[in-house]
Design a protein around this motif. Structure first.
Motif, PDB file in Angstrom:
ATOM      1  N   ASN A 245       0.830  -1.206   0.000  1.00  0.00           N
ATOM      2  CA  ASN A 245       0.000   0.000   0.000  1.00  0.00           C
ATOM      3  C   ASN A 245       0.864   1.256   0.000  1.00  0.00           C
ATOM      4  O   ASN A 245       0.582   2.217  -0.719  1.00  0.00           O
ATOM      5  N   ILE A 255      -5.168   5.937  -1.064  1.00  0.00           N
ATOM      6  CA  ILE A 255      -5.793   4.796  -0.388  1.00  0.00           C
ATOM      7  C   ILE A 255      -6.404   5.352   0.888  1.00  0.00           C
ATOM      8  O   ILE A 255      -5.697   5.791   1.791  1.00  0.00           O
ATOM      9  N   PRO A 258      -5.644   2.320   4.443  1.00  0.00           N
ATOM     10  CA  PRO A 258      -4.705   1.246   4.092  1.00  0.00           C
ATOM     11  C   PRO A 258      -4.925  -0.034   4.897  1.00  0.00           C
ATOM     12  O   PRO A 258      -4.622  -1.119   4.417  1.00  0.00           O
TER      13      PRO A 258
END
Ligand code: UD1
Ligand code: CA
Length: 460
Positions: A245, A255, A258
């Protein structure tokens, strides 16, 4: 050519995993553990990788293919015995041999490089990669002499109380001067708690011979994690998840959360794409730029082009082209191609079909084995009946057609361009272009039904 060789130990049964799957084939973020280890070795630019396999040899070979050469260990008599399998190929080679465990998936190429450079600079016969941990349980402990130099490694099961208290562990990663390794390997015996030939025993043997033995401590102890059971497997997953990530975020992907976003190793994602919570991106999925992957979506082996929006949906081996939107709650199955600017709405299932540019399938439909032209409107609850219980058949729908709600299109079927299907129809014959198909019972109206019906009832 620096004469750097690698032996990856991957023949162990992995009994502690309690699994039908061979231990090193257990995936961590979509890639088998042994795949992570071999990849790290290759990224560290070694000359050759040899993987030692046993019972699960075929699986490992099928996966790694020509990324590695293979050594076979018939019986798993211990890690020293595993390395011994490389004798005929490696024993007379000058250079450095790195030994890696197939169950340490978090080890990174950078670390391997630093370890090899350190080992060669020190002119050591052996260098152990070690780590300081708060919970050393289960690992071999690095026992040092009073002057701080390495003396030996003691396995958990052979350690006394003082040794067990040592928090510096053997990560199972070592560099050896190749010729010295094979020379001392034959001196290793199996006189220990597990009756195995331990590779770490070569350390003490080299020390007794007054050879240079070094230890190189990991900066990031996460990399030392050895996966022997499912608890450690989940720890490895979490650490790898965070790493992956972070890589995407650094590359310009947003994101939102995460911790609840799972992106497997080989997935690619373009800049300015936003990934919402609860999303799982798997396999060979490739996602373009400015895409929105809405919460709780699972996307497997699919191609998603720029500016697509996907919400709460499941996609498997599907392709979605530019500016289209999917969901919420739709399911695109294998060989589905959604062309540009298509709208796939709520609760739609599509399999082995192409939906061409500008078409819309808004609500509750099933489309299987079909070619749908461009600018087609598929109404609510339309079913493409592609299966007669024995065989599957194909449906083609020409461009600019309109399929009314709750129609059933019974394949094989061809609807010409600009066809019109009346709502509620069951269409079993082809429609020529620009025609209207109606296939439903005529409506009957019974006047004053309500009153008669209930009056009769009340008389009883
Ligand atoms: C091993 C080390 C321990 C170290 C730990 C780090 C030994 C004796 N102990 O313990 O000091 O702290 O790794 O994770 O080496 N394998 C074979 N053939 C065999 C036995 C094992 O190929 O006959 C492979 C396994 O598949 C595995 C690796 O070698 O990938 C390590 O074996 P494992 O049984 O997991 O050793 P640990 O008990 O973890
Ligand atoms: Ca292990």
């Amino acid at each position: 050519m620096k004469n750097r060789y690698v032996i990856v130990l991957a023949a162990g049964q992995g009994t502690r995993m309690k699994s039908k799957l061979y231990k090193v084939m257990h995936p961590v973020m979509g890639r088998p553990m042994v795949g992570h280890v071999v990849q790290a070795a290759l990224d560290a630019e070694v000359d050759r990788v040899y993987t030692v396999t046993g019972v699960g040899a075929d699986l490992v070979k099928d996966y790694l293919q020509d990324q590695s050469d293979y050594l076979y260990q018939d019986e798993q008599l211990g890690t020293a015995h595993a390395v011994e399998q490389g004798r005929s190929l490696l024993a007379d080679k000058k250079g450095t041999t790195l030994v890696l465990s197939g169950d340490t998936p978090l080890l990174q190429a950078e670390t391997i490089k630093k370890l090899m450079d350190f080992h060669e600079k020190k002119d050591a016969k052996a260098t152990i990669l070690t780590a300081q941990t708060e919970n050393p349980f289960g690992y071999g402990r690095v026992i040092r002499t009073e002057d701080g130099s390495v003396h030996k490694i003691v396995e958990e099961k052979d350690a006394n109380t003082t040794e067990k208290a040592v928090q510096e562990i053997n990560t199972g990663t070592y560099c050896f001067d190749n010729e010295s390794l094979f020379e001392v390997l034959e001196k290793v015996d199996n006189n220990n708690a597990q009756g195995e030939y331990y590779l770490p025993d070569v350390i003490e043997i080299l020390k007794d011979r007054k050879e240079i033995v070094e230890a190189y401590q990991l900066e990031n102890k996460d990399e030392s994690l050895g996966v022997n059971d499912r608890v450690a497997l989940s720890e490895a997953q979490l650490i790898m998840q965070a790493r992956v990530n972070e890589k995407h975020m650094v590359n310009g992907v947003t994101i939102i959360d995460p911790q609840t976003t799972y992106i497997e190793m080989d997935v690619e994602i373009g800049q300015d794409t936003v990934i919402e919570p609860g999303t799982y991106l798997k396999g060979t999925t490739v996602i373009g730029e400015d895409v929105l992957i809405g919460s709780d979506s699972t996307i497997i082996d699919s191609q998603i082009k720029d500016r697509v929006t996907i919400r709460q949906s499941v996609l498997e081996e599907a392709e979605v082209k530019e500016d289209s939107d999917i969901g919420p709650y739709s399911h695109l199955r294998a060989n589905t191609v959604i062309e540009e600017k298509v709208h796939i709405g709520n609760f739609v299932e599509i399999k082995n079909s192409t939906i061409s540019e500008g078409s819309a399938v808004g609500h509750h439909s099933y489309i299987g084995d079909a070619e749908v032209g461009s600018k087609v409107n598929v109404g609510a609850g339309v079913v493409f009946a592609n299966y007669n219980g024995k065989e599957k058949f194909k449906t083609t729908v020409g461009s600019h057609s309109f399929i009314g709600s709750n129609a059933t299109l019974v394949a094989p079927l061809h609807l010409g361009d600009k066809s019109f299907v009346a709502a509620g129809s069951t269409i079993i014959e082809d429609l020529p272009k620009e025609s209207l198909g109606i296939g439903r019972g005529r409506q009957v109206i019974k006047k004053d039904f309500y009153t008669n019906y209930f009056e009769n009832k009340n008389e009883d």
